[in-house]
Design an enzyme around this catalytic site. Structure first.
Site, PDB file in Angstrom:
ATOM      1  N   GLU A  49      46.153  86.798  12.522  1.00 24.32           N
ATOM      2  CA  GLU A  49      45.360  88.037  12.596  1.00 24.32           C
ATOM      3  C   GLU A  49      43.938  87.756  12.146  1.00 24.32           C
ATOM      4  O   GLU A  49      43.699  86.865  11.337  1.00 24.32           O
ATOM      5  CB  GLU A  49      46.023  89.121  11.737  1.00 24.32           C
ATOM      6  CG  GLU A  49      46.299  88.729  10.283  1.00 24.32           C
ATOM      7  CD  GLU A  49      45.145  88.936   9.347  1.00 24.32           C
ATOM      8  OE1 GLU A  49      44.217  89.659   9.712  1.00 24.32           O
ATOM      9  OE2 GLU A  49      45.169  88.349   8.251  1.00 24.32           O
ATOM     10  N   PHE A  50      43.007  88.537  12.697  1.00 21.15           N
ATOM     11  CA  PHE A  50      41.595  88.405  12.305  1.00 21.15           C
ATOM     12  C   PHE A  50      41.052  89.778  11.918  1.00 21.15           C
ATOM     13  O   PHE A  50      39.983  90.194  12.359  1.00 21.15           O
ATOM     14  CB  PHE A  50      40.781  87.802  13.456  1.00 21.15           C
ATOM     15  CG  PHE A  50      41.266  86.433  13.873  1.00 21.15           C
ATOM     16  CD1 PHE A  50      40.943  85.302  13.133  1.00 21.15           C
ATOM     17  CD2 PHE A  50      42.082  86.275  14.982  1.00 21.15           C
ATOM     18  CE1 PHE A  50      41.409  84.044  13.497  1.00 21.15           C
ATOM     19  CE2 PHE A  50      42.554  85.027  15.358  1.00 21.15           C
ATOM     20  CZ  PHE A  50      42.218  83.898  14.613  1.00 21.15           C
TER      21      PHE A  50
ATOM     22  N   GLU B  86      39.400  94.054   6.347  1.00 17.63           N
ATOM     23  CA  GLU B  86      39.703  95.299   5.656  1.00 17.63           C
ATOM     24  C   GLU B  86      38.536  96.250   5.864  1.00 17.63           C
ATOM     25  O   GLU B  86      37.378  95.848   5.821  1.00 17.63           O
ATOM     26  CB  GLU B  86      39.927  95.051   4.158  1.00 17.63           C
ATOM     27  CG  GLU B  86      41.187  94.258   3.915  1.00 17.63           C
ATOM     28  CD  GLU B  86      41.584  94.197   2.452  1.00 17.63           C
ATOM     29  OE1 GLU B  86      41.140  95.031   1.651  1.00 17.63           O
ATOM     30  OE2 GLU B  86      42.380  93.296   2.126  1.00 17.63           O
TER      31      GLU B  86
ATOM     32  N   LYS C  37      43.191  79.801  12.503  1.00 16.01           N
ATOM     33  CA  LYS C  37      43.071  80.858  11.503  1.00 16.01           C
ATOM     34  C   LYS C  37      42.351  80.345  10.245  1.00 16.01           C
ATOM     35  O   LYS C  37      41.385  80.930   9.758  1.00 16.01           O
ATOM     36  CB  LYS C  37      44.472  81.377  11.155  1.00 16.01           C
ATOM     37  CG  LYS C  37      44.540  82.247   9.945  1.00 16.01           C
ATOM     38  CD  LYS C  37      43.829  83.556  10.169  1.00 16.01           C
ATOM     39  CE  LYS C  37      43.671  84.304   8.866  1.00 16.01           C
ATOM     40  NZ  LYS C  37      43.147  85.622   9.034  1.00 16.01           N
TER      41      LYS C  37
ATOM     42  N   CYS D 248      41.589  87.071   1.304  1.00 11.49           N
ATOM     43  CA  CYS D 248      41.719  86.056   2.352  1.00 11.49           C
ATOM     44  C   CYS D 248      40.881  84.804   2.122  1.00 11.49           C
ATOM     45  O   CYS D 248      41.423  83.707   2.008  1.00 11.49           O
ATOM     46  CB  CYS D 248      41.362  86.664   3.691  1.00 11.49           C
ATOM     47  SG  CYS D 248      42.306  88.146   4.012  1.00 11.49           S
TER      48      CYS D 248
ATOM     49  N   LYS E  43      41.828  82.637  -1.001  1.00 17.16           N
ATOM     50  CA  LYS E  43      43.192  82.095  -0.864  1.00 17.16           C
ATOM     51  C   LYS E  43      43.269  81.072   0.285  1.00 17.16           C
ATOM     52  O   LYS E  43      43.845  79.987   0.123  1.00 17.16           O
ATOM     53  CB  LYS E  43      44.126  83.278  -0.581  1.00 17.16           C
ATOM     54  CG  LYS E  43      45.476  82.953  -0.017  1.00 17.16           C
ATOM     55  CD  LYS E  43      46.317  84.207   0.109  1.00 17.16           C
ATOM     56  CE  LYS E  43      46.119  84.988   1.396  1.00 17.16           C
ATOM     57  NZ  LYS E  43      46.702  84.389   2.591  1.00 17.16           N
TER      58      LYS E  43
HETATM   59  C1  UGA Z   1      38.394  88.283   6.324  1.00 23.14           C
HETATM   60  C2  UGA Z   1      37.958  87.941   7.758  1.00 23.14           C
HETATM   61  O1  UGA Z   1      36.657  88.496   8.008  1.00 23.14           O
HETATM   62  C3  UGA Z   1      38.955  88.493   8.779  1.00 23.14           C
HETATM   63  O2  UGA Z   1      38.580  88.093  10.082  1.00 23.14           O
HETATM   64  C4  UGA Z   1      40.327  87.911   8.443  1.00 23.14           C
HETATM   65  O3  UGA Z   1      41.325  88.395   9.338  1.00 23.14           O
HETATM   66  C5  UGA Z   1      40.714  88.290   7.038  1.00 23.14           C
HETATM   67  O4  UGA Z   1      39.716  87.771   6.127  1.00 23.14           O
HETATM   68  C6  UGA Z   1      42.059  87.674   6.757  1.00 23.14           C
HETATM   69  O5  UGA Z   1      42.187  86.442   6.760  1.00 23.14           O
HETATM   70  O6  UGA Z   1      43.060  88.433   6.686  1.00 23.14           O
HETATM   71  P1  UGA Z   1      38.196  90.457   4.762  1.00 23.14           P
HETATM   72  O7  UGA Z   1      38.667  89.573   3.643  1.00 23.14           O
HETATM   73  O8  UGA Z   1      38.824  91.787   4.943  1.00 23.14           O
HETATM   74  O9  UGA Z   1      38.363  89.703   6.170  1.00 23.14           O
HETATM   75  O10 UGA Z   1      36.653  90.734   4.521  1.00 23.14           O
HETATM   76  P2  UGA Z   1      35.242  90.214   5.071  1.00 23.14           P
HETATM   77  O11 UGA Z   1      34.541  91.330   5.713  1.00 23.14           O
HETATM   78  O12 UGA Z   1      35.386  88.982   5.846  1.00 23.14           O
HETATM   79  O13 UGA Z   1      34.497  89.889   3.688  1.00 23.14           O
HETATM   80  C7  UGA Z   1      34.963  88.890   2.806  1.00 23.14           C
HETATM   81  C8  UGA Z   1      34.007  88.702   1.656  1.00 23.14           C
HETATM   82  O14 UGA Z   1      32.789  88.101   2.097  1.00 23.14           O
HETATM   83  C9  UGA Z   1      33.590  90.003   0.963  1.00 23.14           C
HETATM   84  O15 UGA Z   1      33.579  89.794  -0.421  1.00 23.14           O
HETATM   85  C10 UGA Z   1      32.201  90.273   1.502  1.00 23.14           C
HETATM   86  O16 UGA Z   1      31.404  91.028   0.629  1.00 23.14           O
HETATM   87  C11 UGA Z   1      31.671  88.863   1.654  1.00 23.14           C
HETATM   88  N1  UGA Z   1      30.581  88.755   2.639  1.00 23.14           N
HETATM   89  C12 UGA Z   1      30.821  88.948   3.964  1.00 23.14           C
HETATM   90  C13 UGA Z   1      29.314  88.424   2.209  1.00 23.14           C
HETATM   91  O17 UGA Z   1      29.063  88.234   0.997  1.00 23.14           O
HETATM   92  N2  UGA Z   1      28.317  88.289   3.143  1.00 23.14           N
HETATM   93  C14 UGA Z   1      28.523  88.481   4.462  1.00 23.14           C
HETATM   94  O18 UGA Z   1      27.569  88.332   5.250  1.00 23.14           O
HETATM   95  C15 UGA Z   1      29.810  88.823   4.895  1.00 23.14           C
END
Ligand code: UGA
Length: 456
Positions: A151-152, A155, A207, A263, A266
């Site tokens: 999955e991608f 949240e 993934k 994600c 981990k």
């Molecule tokens: C992430 C991936 O984006 C999803 O595609 C993936 O499916 C998911 O992990 C997973 O493996 O289940 P998620 O953890 O929900 O999704 O959140 P993100 O939006 O990716 O953000 C992750 C972290 O990076 C957050 O702490 C966010 O604040 C930070 N972030 C993100 C930044 O600091 N800068 C950015 O430009 C983008």
């Protein structure tokens, strides 16, 4: 087509509801009776925008049902998806597969006809093949196929990510598996979503490689932000200038306090362990993990420096605690490092988060939680913005200045326009942007980016 979804956590519940929306008949299983009862009464175990309506609509249409019985769910299912948690195993960074194997054992014990078992959980490379062996051993009488369908989902925008994905990845071994997964995702053909069929190991690695690359992209821009602070450059303009190069892309170049969540931290660790097991070095990913951990701690220094070298006896108002906006998830959030460190340095911490406070209260002892930003800002010596919830963007800065004892903002997400904040009389520190001194108005304000724009 009928499918069973084992696990009603984040991925299972969202994927199950979305498959039902595609018109499939979906049965979701969870061992936790209380959780099933709650979902059936319309109370979602996680906060995800739009999920309650999606579940209600598909339940009402009779396409989405819930049960605690694996037997009930898997019998008659064309495909059984495993969507249980794969947390980091305590102590060694490996993905803990005990829930995956418990689900597999349950499926094997209850199947009566040949079926396709699909891993949606993030599982280390090689897990699909070892599940294949497991099923052959347990049920030599049945032809059980195994496929990998990572999955991608992000949240906060998980439903949209499922309904309008950039791509779907299916690791398959047989024509039957290919046909079944192709059929499950057929509605996406209409919007011309690329569906990539690969082998099992390749899908599993796509993934991890994706998450590790995104974590690298964020860490790269975070380190460059530090350099920007030294040389007087603006990280948002740098990111924009880089991102307009189509080979790089603008997304995930937003500098901040370090990535968190369930994600990236981990999965990067688990990928490193897989590489180690196979005698391969992933030095870039290794460095990314270390730099990100150190960054969360460095943010504490930044706040202390902004407060003139000490926070002892000072009141700090923290806005946003979750690892990102639009979720109630606190896992690996930078706030879990920053807030205790500020308390350790003698600060009194007051905090507000639109959705995360229930969880945060268990993890952050000694913090005073308020019911809104203005409440916690009253009498504060500094505002520290950790998570860029949209409601913080529209704060009435004049009112904020009147409420605070010291008008000081430390903006770890570059939410505010430096010039505007300084004009309102605040001392302002952000990430990777030149300091704006009061009275100096030659610096162009950096464009404000919304979370939606950033991730869109
Ligand atoms: C992430 C991936 O984006 C999803 O595609 C993936 O499916 C998911 O992990 C997973 O493996 O289940 P998620 O953890 O929900 O999704 O959140 P993100 O939006 O990716 O953000 C992750 C972290 O990076 C957050 O702490 C966010 O604040 C930070 N972030 C993100 C930044 O600091 N800068 C950015 O430009 C983008």
């Amino acid at each position: 087509m009928r499918i069973a979804m084992i696990g009603t956590g984040y991925v299972g519940l969202v994927s199950g509801a979305c498959f039902a929306e595609f018109g499939l008949e979906v049965v979701c299983v969870d061992k936790d009776e209380e959780k099933i009862r709650r979902i059936e009464s319309g109370d979602m175990p996680i906060y995800e925008p739009g999920l309650d309506q999606l579940v209600a609509r598909n339940r009402a249409a009779g396409r989405l049902t819930f049960t605690t019985s694996t037997a009930e769910a898997v019998n008659g299912a064309d495909a059984v998806f495993i969507a249980v948690g794969t947390p980091t195993r305590r102590g060694d960074g490996h993905a803990d597969l005990r829930y995956v194997y418990a689900a597999a054992a349950d499926i094997a014990a209850n199947l009566r006809a040949p079926t396709l078992v699909v891993t949606k959980s993030t599982v280390p490379v090689g897990t699909g093949r070892s599940l294949l062996r497991f099923f052959r051993q347990q049920r030599p009488d049945l032809e059980i196929d195994v496929a990998s369908n990572p999955e991608f989902l992000r949240e906060g925008s998980a439903i949209d990510d499922f309904m309008r994905p950039d791509r779907v990845v299916c690791g398959v071994e047989t024509e039957r598996a290919r046909e079944l997964l192709g059929a499950a995702y057929r509605p996406l053909n209409l919007i011309e979503t690329p569906i990539l069929f690969t082998g099992l190991e390749t899908a599993e690695l796509i993934k991890y490689a994706t998450n590790a690359f995104l974590a690298t992209k964020i860490t790269f821009i975070n380190e460059l932000a530090d350099l920007c602070e030294r040389v007087g450059a603006d990280i948002q303009q740098v990111a924009k200038g880089m991102g307009l190069d189509g080979r790089i892309g603008r997304k995930f170049l937003h500098a901040g306090p370090g990535y968190g969540g369930s994600c990236f931290p981990k999965d990067t660790l688990a990928l490193l362990r897989t590489a180690e097991q196979h005698d391969t070095q992933l030095r870039i990913v290794d460095t990314v993990v270390q730099v990100n951990e150190a960054r969360k701690r460095r943010m504490v220094r930044k706040i202390v420096d902004a407060c003139g070298g000490s926070v002892a006896g000072r009141t700090i108002a923290v806005l946003g605690l979750t690892f990102k906006p639009n979720t109630d998830d606190m896992r690996e959030s930078p706030s879990l490092v920053i807030v205790p460190a500020l308390q350790h340095e003698g600060a009194r911490v007051r905090a507000y988060d639109p959705k995360g406070m229930r969880e945060a209260a268990k993890l952050l002892p000694g913090v005073e939680f308020g019911s809104g930003p203005y409440e916690i800002l009253e009498g504060a010596d500094a505002m520290v913005l950790i998570t860029e919830w949209n409601e913080f963007r529209g704060l009435d800065l004049r009112r904020v200045r009147q409420l605070m004892r010291e008008p000081r903002i430390v903006d770890l997400r570059n939410v505010f326009d430096p010039l505007r904040v300084v004009r309102e009389g605040f001392a302002y520190t952000s990430i990777g942007r030149p300091a704006v001194a009061p009275g100096i108005e030659t610096v162009l304000p950096a464009p404000e980016t919304t979370a939606e724009e950033r991730d869109a």
